[in-house]
Design a protein around this motif. Structure first.
Motif, PDB file in Angstrom:
ATOM      1  N   TRP A   1     -17.141  37.530  29.868  1.00  0.00           N
ATOM      2  CA  TRP A   1     -18.318  36.784  29.434  1.00  0.00           C
ATOM      3  C   TRP A   1     -17.993  35.288  29.355  1.00  0.00           C
ATOM      4  CZ3 TRP A   1     -23.196  37.628  29.630  1.00  0.00           C
ATOM      5  CH2 TRP A   1     -24.089  36.833  28.902  1.00  0.00           C
ATOM      6  N   ARG A   2     -16.796  34.966  28.841  1.00  0.00           N
ATOM      7  CA  ARG A   2     -16.387  33.556  28.746  1.00  0.00           C
ATOM      8  C   ARG A   2     -16.380  32.906  30.143  1.00  0.00           C
ATOM      9  NH1 ARG A   2     -14.092  30.239  25.399  1.00  0.00           N
ATOM     10  NH2 ARG A   2     -13.939  31.867  23.817  1.00  0.00           N
ATOM     11  N   ASP A   3     -15.791  33.632  31.113  1.00  0.00           N
ATOM     12  CA  ASP A   3     -15.721  33.093  32.485  1.00  0.00           C
ATOM     13  C   ASP A   3     -17.121  32.925  33.085  1.00  0.00           C
ATOM     14  OD1 ASP A   3     -13.018  32.983  32.299  1.00  0.00           O
ATOM     15  OD2 ASP A   3     -12.604  34.692  33.625  1.00  0.00           O
ATOM     16  N   LEU A   4     -17.998  33.906  32.802  1.00  0.00           N
ATOM     17  CA  LEU A   4     -19.367  33.833  33.334  1.00  0.00           C
ATOM     18  C   LEU A   4     -20.086  32.623  32.741  1.00  0.00           C
ATOM     19  CD1 LEU A   4     -20.310  37.626  33.062  1.00  0.00           C
ATOM     20  CD2 LEU A   4     -20.148  36.344  35.198  1.00  0.00           C
ATOM     21  N   MET A   5     -19.954  32.450  31.427  1.00  0.00           N
ATOM     22  CA  MET A   5     -20.642  31.354  30.747  1.00  0.00           C
ATOM     23  C   MET A   5     -20.084  29.999  31.161  1.00  0.00           C
ATOM     24  SD  MET A   5     -23.043  32.709  29.037  1.00  0.00           S
ATOM     25  CE  MET A   5     -23.665  31.590  27.778  1.00  0.00           C
ATOM     26  N   ALA A   6     -18.780  29.970  31.490  1.00  0.00           N
ATOM     27  CA  ALA A   6     -18.156  28.707  31.898  1.00  0.00           C
ATOM     28  C   ALA A   6     -18.426  28.403  33.368  1.00  0.00           C
ATOM     29  CB  ALA A   6     -16.658  28.777  31.631  1.00  0.00           C
ATOM     30  N   GLY A   7     -19.134  29.331  34.036  1.00  0.00           N
ATOM     31  CA  GLY A   7     -19.452  29.110  35.442  1.00  0.00           C
ATOM     32  C   GLY A   7     -18.290  29.373  36.381  1.00  0.00           C
ATOM     33  N   LYS A   8     -17.231  30.002  35.856  1.00  0.00           N
ATOM     34  CA  LYS A   8     -16.066  30.306  36.702  1.00  0.00           C
ATOM     35  C   LYS A   8     -16.353  31.481  37.631  1.00  0.00           C
ATOM     36  CE  LYS A   8     -12.526  28.685  33.514  1.00  0.00           C
ATOM     37  NZ  LYS A   8     -11.549  29.166  32.529  1.00  0.00           N
TER      38      LYS A   8
END
Lengths: 394, 134
Positions: A382-389
């Protein structure tokens, strides 16, 4: 507590329990015995057969009592395969998201030299009748397509499929375990030759079900022995269970329309509420689905932890994640409708009971929202998705 | 019998050391979304002692509990000791895991190892940079 796993099993109805208990106490005779108490059990058995037959539009002689849906699926498919073999026909058509009772039986037949075609169920979880017709060959002996899917609840175009099979002279079996007592099923109108059903999916007892086999379709035995069930299924009949199943089925059939209308309303409220969760998606067609079935994928979380935390909040549900299946792959049903592994692990099935209230629907929505948000708060995906990674899939 | 031990459920319901360490001295991520488990570990290390550790996990109950327990087992410990952490120790500290969930404890061990590897790598790079600066 909110029990929202009625597709797994249901609570027995009072009428079914009372029927079962009174028979166990008073009508314990063996239906094959000639004395009065045996013959009384025989009467109960035959009345149950009539009641079951009536609900699905069959003749009582076309109903065979089994230990449940899996046995009925096995016997139907193996019987049709043997009928085909005698005519040199060894091709069977099914779908990619059948229950394992069907898929594993087909796997076994494949090893015995049968050819199996599994139809695509598309993103909406529905078989296309034209694709079925195109797949039928000279040597096709059986088409087996489930009436409604057990995970995503999509209701197949059974009547059309049956008509196509009839036109081509191919036997048609349907696993109707999730459909019977929940949607109107009529074996004559729906052009069905073989149908499987299980009592515990409609408030009857576990360990009992039935197989409908149209007159003239020769059944092969799975269990050899005595002459019970017209010689097609040996073993002393489970009279209390069978009668309780018939009682539950009659009761459900009497209230089918009102229950269905009520459930659809609740189901649609639940779908609308869960849709508010960002990056989520409903699995399966929105309208052509069982009245009580809701199945969602939530990106960035895993299904088992979702279920455990919902259980802590008093909600019983199920998931198609690998961790709940005990295998490495998520549900074959979700993969069949094109969900990739990453999101299939984050699935949730809520199958509502007829007694569910509007307040409970709101409680489920609130709880799922809280748990999904919590699990996402420490999910590295989720962190990666939210950071646009990584791009969102849903 | 319950699916998990009381200890697993405790660490799952109340995971210890959840979160992120900004500018961590070592970061490790293992697993993949396809299999349904990802663990990410962040280490703060002072004088070769793990002064703080945080984790983020995408996965089932036992994956979250294993991450939580692994962080507890290494917090405050010298790096050399943390390197010796085994999946068995994690599973035992949780009063056992079901057989088919043992891979969750393996993942926790690997996540810690990966974060420590990152720490050593960064440390070596810093030492080389210091030499150049001189």
């Amino acid at each position: 507590m909110i029990y929202a796993d009625n597709a797994a099993t249901t609570k027995m109805s009072s009428r079914a329990i009372e029927t079962m208990v009174s028979l166990m106490k008073e009508t314990f005779g063996n239906p094959s015995s000639l004395y009065t108490i045996g013959q009384r059990a025989k009467e109960v058995l035959e009345q149950a057969r009539k009641d079951v037959a009536e609900v699905i539009g069959a003749d009582p002689r076309e109903i065979l009592f089994t230990s449940g849906g899996s046995e009925a699926d096995n016997q139907a498919i193996i019987s049709a395969a043997k009928i085909g073999e005698k005519k040199g026909k060894k091709h069977i058509i099914s779908s990619a998201f059948e229950h394992h009772a069907v898929l594993h039986t087909l796997e076994k037949l494949k090893k015995e030299g049968y050819e199996i075609t599994l139809l695509d169920v598309h993103e909406d979880g529905l078989v296309r009748p034209e694709e079925l017709e195109a797949a039928i060959r000279e040597d096709t002996c059986l088409v087996t397509i489930m009436y409604a899917n057990n995970e995503i609840g999509t209701i197949q175009p059974i009547r059309e499929i049956g008509a196509i099979c009839r036109k081509h002279g191919v036997l048609f079996h349907t696993d109707a375990v999730q459909a019977i007592a929940h949607v109107p099923v009529n074996v004559v109108d729906d052009n069905i030759d073989l149908l499987s059903s299980s009592a515990h999916k409609f408030h009857g007892p576990k360990g009992v079900g039935f197989l409908y086999a149209k007159k003239g379709v020769l059944l092969s035995n799975l269990i050899e022995g005595g002459a019970q069930e017209r010689g097609k299924r040996a073993g002393t009949e489970n009279v209390p269970g069978i009668a309780a199943m018939a009682a539950a089925l009659k009761e459900a059939a009497e209230h089918l329309e009102e229950n269905s209308e009520k459930l659809k309303k609740r189901r649609d409220q639940l779908i609308a509420g869960l849709r508010e969760i960002p990056h989520s998606a409903l699995n399966g067609d929105e309208t052509r689905r069982l009245p009580g079935n809701v199945n969602f994928c939530f990106e960035g979380i895993e299904g088992e932890s979702l279920l455990l935390l919902l259980d802590d909040k008093g909600i019983s549900a199920s998931s198609g994640s690998a961790c709940t299946s005990g295998s490495l792959d998520p549900s074959h049903v979700l993969l069949a409708i094109g969900r990739v592994h990453d999101v299939a692990h984050g699935s949730l099935r809520l199958s509502l009971g007829e007694d569910v209230t509007e307040e409970q629907i709101h409680e489920i929505i609130q709880s799922v929202k809280e748990v999904v948000e919590y699990l996402r708060s420490f999910s590295p995906i989720w962190r990666d998705l939210m950071a646009g990674k990584k791009p969102f899939i849903l | 019998m319950a699916l998990y031990s009381e200890k697993v459920m405790d660490h799952f319901r109340n995971p210890r050391n959840v979160g992120v360490i900004e500018n961590a001295d070592g970061v490790g991520e293992v697993g993949n979304a396809k299999c349904g488990d990802i663990m990410k570990m962040y280490l703060k290390i002072d004088d070769d002692v793990i002064s703080d550790v945080k984790f983020e996990t995408f996965g089932c109950g036992s994956a979250i509990a294993s991450s939580s327990m692994a962080t507890e087992l290494i917090k405050g410990k010298p790096v050399s000791e943390a390197m010796q952490l085994t999946n068995k120790a994690v599973a035992e500290a949780l009063d056992g895991l079901p057989d088919y969930k043992m891979h969750c404890s393996v993942l926790a061990e690997e996540a810690i190892r990966s974060a420590l590897d990152d720490y050593y790598k960064k440390k070596a790079e810093n030492e080389i940079r210091d030499l150049h600066d001189r």
